[in-house]
Scaffold this motif. Structure first.
Motif, PDB file in Angstrom:
ATOM      1  N   VAL A 134       0.848  -1.191   0.000  1.00 36.29           N
ATOM      2  CA  VAL A 134       0.000   0.000   0.000  1.00 36.29           C
ATOM      3  C   VAL A 134       0.888   1.246   0.000  1.00 36.29           C
ATOM      4  N   VAL A 135       0.594   2.142  -0.937  1.00 35.54           N
ATOM      5  CA  VAL A 135       1.310   3.414  -1.016  1.00 35.54           C
ATOM      6  C   VAL A 135       0.297   4.540  -0.800  1.00 35.54           C
ATOM      7  N   LEU A 136       0.512   5.303   0.263  1.00 35.83           N
ATOM      8  CA  LEU A 136      -0.339   6.443   0.585  1.00 35.83           C
ATOM      9  C   LEU A 136       0.370   7.714   0.163  1.00 35.83           C
ATOM     10  N   VAL A 137      -0.312   8.552  -0.589  1.00 38.68           N
ATOM     11  CA  VAL A 137       0.222   9.857  -0.969  1.00 38.68           C
ATOM     12  C   VAL A 137      -0.732  10.911  -0.430  1.00 38.68           C
ATOM     13  N   ILE A 138      -0.212  11.773   0.438  1.00 36.81           N
ATOM     14  CA  ILE A 138      -1.032  12.869   0.960  1.00 36.81           C
ATOM     15  C   ILE A 138      -0.506  14.187   0.411  1.00 36.81           C
ATOM     16  N   PRO A 192      -6.363  18.426   3.313  1.00 34.11           N
ATOM     17  CA  PRO A 192      -5.579  17.302   2.804  1.00 34.11           C
ATOM     18  C   PRO A 192      -6.316  16.545   1.693  1.00 34.11           C
ATOM     19  N   ALA A 193      -5.528  15.935   0.831  1.00 30.51           N
ATOM     20  CA  ALA A 193      -6.055  15.026  -0.186  1.00 30.51           C
ATOM     21  C   ALA A 193      -5.198  13.767  -0.107  1.00 30.51           C
ATOM     22  N   LEU A 194      -5.845  12.637  -0.065  1.00 34.93           N
ATOM     23  CA  LEU A 194      -5.137  11.375   0.138  1.00 34.93           C
ATOM     24  C   LEU A 194      -5.445  10.408  -0.997  1.00 34.93           C
ATOM     25  N   PHE A 195      -4.407   9.755  -1.476  1.00 25.84           N
ATOM     26  CA  PHE A 195      -4.538   8.718  -2.491  1.00 25.84           C
ATOM     27  C   PHE A 195      -3.986   7.421  -1.919  1.00 25.84           C
ATOM     28  N   ILE A 196      -4.749   6.340  -2.060  1.00 25.02           N
ATOM     29  CA  ILE A 196      -4.325   5.019  -1.600  1.00 25.02           C
ATOM     30  C   ILE A 196      -4.128   4.163  -2.839  1.00 25.02           C
ATOM     31  N   TYR A 199      -8.894   8.807  -1.842  1.00 23.70           N
ATOM     32  CA  TYR A 199      -9.662   8.360  -0.679  1.00 23.70           C
ATOM     33  C   TYR A 199     -10.739   9.392  -0.398  1.00 23.70           C
ATOM     34  N   ILE A 200     -11.991   8.951  -0.334  1.00 23.92           N
ATOM     35  CA  ILE A 200     -13.095   9.874  -0.095  1.00 23.92           C
ATOM     36  C   ILE A 200     -13.890   9.510   1.152  1.00 23.92           C
ATOM     37  N   GLY A 201     -13.359   8.599   1.959  1.00 23.66           N
ATOM     38  CA  GLY A 201     -14.045   8.196   3.180  1.00 23.66           C
ATOM     39  C   GLY A 201     -13.835   9.193   4.310  1.00 23.66           C
ATOM     40  N   ALA A 248      -9.253   0.522   7.525  1.00 27.47           N
ATOM     41  CA  ALA A 248      -9.983  -0.460   6.712  1.00 27.47           C
ATOM     42  C   ALA A 248      -9.707  -0.239   5.235  1.00 27.47           C
ATOM     43  N   ALA A 249      -9.654   1.018   4.804  1.00 27.12           N
ATOM     44  CA  ALA A 249      -9.379   1.326   3.394  1.00 27.12           C
ATOM     45  C   ALA A 249      -7.958   0.900   3.010  1.00 27.12           C
ATOM     46  N   VAL A 250      -7.011   1.115   3.907  1.00 25.53           N
ATOM     47  CA  VAL A 250      -5.628   0.724   3.654  1.00 25.53           C
ATOM     48  C   VAL A 250      -5.517  -0.798   3.532  1.00 25.53           C
ATOM     49  N   ILE A 251      -6.124  -1.505   4.459  1.00 24.92           N
ATOM     50  CA  ILE A 251      -6.068  -2.975   4.435  1.00 24.92           C
ATOM     51  C   ILE A 251      -6.778  -3.514   3.198  1.00 24.92           C
TER      52      ILE A 251
END
Length: 185
Positions: A28-32, A158-162, A167-169, A178-181
């Motif tokens: 999983v790669v998170l970009v904020i 912030p804006a987050l991409f998984i 990510y819009i939750g 939960a979204a990451v998993i």
């Protein structure tokens, strides 16, 4: 409508040019896209760091990669751009993440004197730091992050991409975890 796809996908892929915690080949790669003066950016930054600690302990260090990109909203946060420049000047001395922690921890105190204090606390080479800050050496890097965010539909932080998907939750531990998993499957 092609706009819908652009609004939900990260168009500038993660790379070694980014500020990275973890490895790019993580599950999983998170970009904020964040703003150092924005309280929600600080909350999400701290939330992601907590999730990273928890998931790394459970699944190993290579499970989650965290990337922070600049998206200062200068129209509402007058010190955000300068704070991003301070983070970049600290990064030139290998202290990006520690400076980011300090900036998010002290959002109400981002004027120049405080930025110098944080740099000094980190043991940075002060003449180099001050020169880079005064000459705005890193402003192009920040503008590249902003432009990449805009291309990916970011309008506010912030804006987050998984894993490249916006990510819009809700911004809470349970839903984000939960979204990451879910993204790792």
């Amino acid at each position: 409508m092609s706009d819908d796809r652009n609004q939900s996908s990260l168009l500038i892929p993660p790379s070694t040019q980014d500020w990275i915690q973890g490895i790019l080949s993580a599950k999983v790669v998170l970009v904020i896209y964040g703003d150092y003066q924005d309280p929600r950016s600080a909350d999400v930054y701290k939330l992601i760091k907590a999730i990273k600690r928890e998931l790394s302990a459970t699944f190993g260090e290579d499970y989650l990669c965290f990337i922070l990109r600049h998206f200062p909203q200068t129209q509402i946060h007058p010190h955000a751009q300068r704070a991003a420049q301070a983070a970049e000047a600290a990064a030139a001395q290998g202290q990006f993440w520690l400076m980011s922690d300090a900036l998010f921890d002290h959002q109400q105190r981002l004027e120049n004197g405080y930025l110098i204090e944080y740099a000094n606390d980190l043991g940075l080479d002060m003449p180099q730091f001050l020169q880079e800050l005064s000459k705005e050496v890193h402003v192009d890097r920040i503008h590249e992050d902003i432009e990449g965010g805009i291309q990916s539909g970011v309008t506010t932080s912030p804006a987050l991409f998984i894993n490249g998907i916006r990510y819009i939750g809700h911004w809470n531990m349970t839903e984000l975890m939960a979204a990451v998993i879910a993204a790792s499957r």
